[in-house]
Design a protein around this motif. Sequence first.
Motif, PDB file in Angstrom:
ATOM      1  N   ILE A 221       3.176   2.747  14.461  1.00 54.76           N
ATOM      2  CA  ILE A 221       1.825   2.389  14.704  1.00 54.76           C
ATOM      3  C   ILE A 221       1.179   1.927  13.564  1.00 54.76           C
ATOM      4  CG2 ILE A 221       0.820   4.455  14.116  1.00 54.76           C
ATOM      5  CD1 ILE A 221       0.210   2.815  17.271  1.00 54.76           C
ATOM      6  N   LEU A 222       1.759   1.846  12.600  1.00 52.43           N
ATOM      7  CA  LEU A 222       1.068   1.468  11.140  1.00 52.43           C
ATOM      8  C   LEU A 222       0.847   0.056  11.193  1.00 52.43           C
ATOM      9  CD1 LEU A 222       2.137   3.752   8.426  1.00 52.43           C
ATOM     10  CD2 LEU A 222      -0.142   4.052   9.720  1.00 52.43           C
ATOM     11  N   GLN A 223       1.720  -0.444  11.914  1.00 49.76           N
ATOM     12  CA  GLN A 223       1.603  -2.141  12.144  1.00 49.76           C
ATOM     13  C   GLN A 223       0.506  -2.488  12.642  1.00 49.76           C
ATOM     14  OE1 GLN A 223       5.401  -3.796  14.154  1.00 49.76           O
ATOM     15  NE2 GLN A 223       6.637  -2.129  13.254  1.00 49.76           N
ATOM     16  N   THR A 224      -0.157  -1.570  13.349  1.00 52.08           N
ATOM     17  CA  THR A 224      -1.521  -2.048  14.265  1.00 52.08           C
ATOM     18  C   THR A 224      -2.717  -1.840  13.261  1.00 52.08           C
ATOM     19  OG1 THR A 224      -1.928   0.070  15.218  1.00 52.08           O
ATOM     20  CG2 THR A 224      -0.323  -1.327  16.329  1.00 52.08           C
ATOM     21  N   HIS A 225      -2.552  -1.094  12.165  1.00 54.38           N
ATOM     22  CA  HIS A 225      -3.615  -0.698  11.394  1.00 54.38           C
ATOM     23  C   HIS A 225      -3.881  -1.953  10.294  1.00 54.38           C
ATOM     24  CE1 HIS A 225      -6.043   1.209   8.246  1.00 54.38           C
ATOM     25  NE2 HIS A 225      -6.333   1.987   9.308  1.00 54.38           N
ATOM     26  N   PRO A 226      -5.231  -2.326   9.866  1.00 54.20           N
ATOM     27  CA  PRO A 226      -5.543  -3.506   9.339  1.00 54.20           C
ATOM     28  C   PRO A 226      -5.566  -3.338   7.748  1.00 54.20           C
ATOM     29  CG  PRO A 226      -7.483  -2.459  10.090  1.00 54.20           C
ATOM     30  CD  PRO A 226      -6.640  -1.476  10.760  1.00 54.20           C
ATOM     31  N   ASP A 227      -5.232  -2.275   7.204  1.00 50.41           N
ATOM     32  CA  ASP A 227      -5.243  -2.295   5.909  1.00 50.41           C
ATOM     33  C   ASP A 227      -4.059  -1.054   5.504  1.00 50.41           C
ATOM     34  OD1 ASP A 227      -5.462  -2.188   3.065  1.00 50.41           O
ATOM     35  OD2 ASP A 227      -7.453  -1.826   2.966  1.00 50.41           O
ATOM     36  N   VAL A 228      -2.797  -1.456   5.379  1.00 51.41           N
ATOM     37  CA  VAL A 228      -1.723  -0.319   4.893  1.00 51.41           C
ATOM     38  C   VAL A 228      -1.145  -0.807   3.670  1.00 51.41           C
ATOM     39  CG1 VAL A 228       0.208   0.632   5.811  1.00 51.41           C
ATOM     40  CG2 VAL A 228      -1.391   0.051   7.454  1.00 51.41           C
ATOM     41  N   VAL A 229      -0.684   0.008   2.775  1.00 51.31           N
ATOM     42  CA  VAL A 229      -0.010  -0.178   1.657  1.00 51.31           C
ATOM     43  C   VAL A 229       1.192   0.779   1.680  1.00 51.31           C
ATOM     44  CG1 VAL A 229       0.184  -0.317  -0.886  1.00 51.31           C
ATOM     45  CG2 VAL A 229      -2.019  -0.993   0.100  1.00 51.31           C
ATOM     46  N   ILE A 230       2.599   0.334   1.547  1.00 50.99           N
ATOM     47  CA  ILE A 230       3.903   0.970   1.576  1.00 50.99           C
ATOM     48  C   ILE A 230       4.501   0.817   0.247  1.00 50.99           C
ATOM     49  CG2 ILE A 230       5.945   1.409   2.470  1.00 50.99           C
ATOM     50  CD1 ILE A 230       4.602   0.915   5.210  1.00 50.99           C
ATOM     51  N   ILE A 231       4.435   2.050  -0.436  1.00 58.40           N
ATOM     52  CA  ILE A 231       5.140   1.792  -1.721  1.00 58.40           C
ATOM     53  C   ILE A 231       6.597   2.626  -1.486  1.00 58.40           C
ATOM     54  CG2 ILE A 231       5.329   2.980  -4.044  1.00 58.40           C
ATOM     55  CD1 ILE A 231       2.214   2.811  -4.014  1.00 58.40           C
ATOM     56  N   ILE A 232       7.677   1.939  -1.656  1.00 56.49           N
ATOM     57  CA  ILE A 232       9.048   2.491  -1.446  1.00 56.49           C
ATOM     58  C   ILE A 232       9.961   2.120  -2.820  1.00 56.49           C
ATOM     59  CG2 ILE A 232       9.485   2.352   0.704  1.00 56.49           C
ATOM     60  CD1 ILE A 232      10.157  -0.589   0.821  1.00 56.49           C
ATOM     61  N   ASP A 233      10.756   3.176  -3.078  1.00 54.93           N
ATOM     62  CA  ASP A 233      11.651   2.860  -4.239  1.00 54.93           C
ATOM     63  C   ASP A 233      12.956   2.067  -3.594  1.00 54.93           C
ATOM     64  OD1 ASP A 233      13.237   4.745  -2.871  1.00 54.93           O
ATOM     65  OD2 ASP A 233      13.495   6.153  -4.463  1.00 54.93           O
ATOM     66  N   GLU A 234      13.916   1.777  -4.660  1.00 47.14           N
ATOM     67  CA  GLU A 234      14.948   0.808  -4.254  1.00 47.14           C
ATOM     68  C   GLU A 234      15.913   1.459  -3.161  1.00 47.14           C
ATOM     69  OE1 GLU A 234      16.679   0.109  -7.982  1.00 47.14           O
ATOM     70  OE2 GLU A 234      15.200  -1.133  -8.633  1.00 47.14           O
ATOM     71  N   ALA A 235      15.905   2.627  -3.129  1.00 38.99           N
ATOM     72  CA  ALA A 235      16.797   3.355  -2.305  1.00 38.99           C
ATOM     73  C   ALA A 235      16.173   3.432  -0.851  1.00 38.99           C
ATOM     74  CB  ALA A 235      17.171   4.912  -2.501  1.00 38.99           C
ATOM     75  N   ALA A 236      14.819   3.651  -0.806  1.00 36.53           N
ATOM     76  CA  ALA A 236      14.196   3.741   0.655  1.00 36.53           C
ATOM     77  C   ALA A 236      14.199   2.126   1.108  1.00 36.53           C
ATOM     78  CB  ALA A 236      12.837   4.279   0.273  1.00 36.53           C
ATOM     79  N   ALA A 237      14.061   1.198   0.123  1.00 35.05           N
ATOM     80  CA  ALA A 237      14.151  -0.278   0.620  1.00 35.05           C
ATOM     81  C   ALA A 237      15.374  -0.842   0.860  1.00 35.05           C
ATOM     82  CB  ALA A 237      13.530  -1.069  -0.478  1.00 35.05           C
ATOM     83  N   SER A 238      16.356   0.055   0.903  1.00 33.73           N
ATOM     84  CA  SER A 238      17.940  -0.674   0.996  1.00 33.73           C
ATOM     85  C   SER A 238      17.997  -1.474   2.266  1.00 33.73           C
ATOM     86  CB  SER A 238      19.055   0.358   0.585  1.00 33.73           C
ATOM     87  OG  SER A 238      18.971   1.448   1.672  1.00 33.73           O
ATOM     88  N   ARG A 239      17.199  -1.041   3.394  1.00 38.74           N
ATOM     89  CA  ARG A 239      17.580  -1.711   4.888  1.00 38.74           C
ATOM     90  C   ARG A 239      16.515  -2.630   4.920  1.00 38.74           C
ATOM     91  NH1 ARG A 239      20.417   2.506   8.420  1.00 38.74           N
ATOM     92  NH2 ARG A 239      20.031   1.159  10.007  1.00 38.74           N
ATOM     93  N   VAL A 240      15.697  -3.085   4.054  1.00 37.20           N
ATOM     94  CA  VAL A 240      14.643  -4.128   4.350  1.00 37.20           C
ATOM     95  C   VAL A 240      14.869  -5.305   3.687  1.00 37.20           C
ATOM     96  CG1 VAL A 240      13.225  -2.408   5.748  1.00 37.20           C
ATOM     97  CG2 VAL A 240      12.744  -2.874   3.276  1.00 37.20           C
TER      98      VAL A 240
END
Length: 240
Positions: A221-240
């Motif tokens: 649902i965060l895709q629909t919010h106007p102002d979102v920041v997502i902080i991810i480390d390398e492991a959490a980012a491994s599939r994007v």
Amino acid sequence: MSFEAFDNIRVIKVKDKREGGEKAFEIVKEAHESGAVVFGLATGSTPETLYREIRKSDLDFSDKTAINLDEYVGLSPKHPQSYHVFMDEHLFSVKPFKVSFIPNGMEDEEIEIARYNQVIREHPIDLQILGIGTNAHIGFNEPGTSFDTHTHKVKLTQETVDANKRYFESETDVPGYAYSMGIQSILSAKKILLMAYGENKAEAIEQTLRGPVTEDVPSSILQTHPDVVIIIDEAAASRV
Ligand code: PGA
């Protein structure tokens, strides 16, 4: 550190949760300096490095309001695994807020839900801090929760009980229910900062950013919010 923009979501990739805490702190500081009054706060292992940065800082929260996402039903505010105690230990004992709200897990459901919804209505959240579950829950809004929810009583999924039992002596000590802000309560925040660290969050992050917006993936649902920041480390980012 690198940046990527997914429409309305700014993704910040960091090396590890230490750097994530520092980056998250910058965002909290910016909000503080631009006049944010109400901070929506989260518990769990994810925000610990952010809270460490806040504790070390000279930021003053004594005229600010804190509203926490959730609390286990049936745990008193003095129980060592309650989110009241977590917040005191990680933040409030060093950085007191003018007022801090956390659901009362000992209170009757109807009364507590009404009270907390009123708290959120009367104190519009400027910046909401979020972790994310391995099943993509935000707050304790488990997969399948309606996107229309305000504060509600949640039955924790087995996956969440499994993830949280590390804090308890045995699995049977993990409460089965929680009071949680709903998806609508979270979306009402002006700005949202979600953090995720570790390989076990990679799939949830992929679904948050790339998947369809569906109640099966609460964080989508965060895709629909106007102002979102997502902080991810390398492991959490491994599939994007
Ligand atoms: P964690 O929990 O920070 O302990 O991984 C996050 C969550 O369940 O939202």
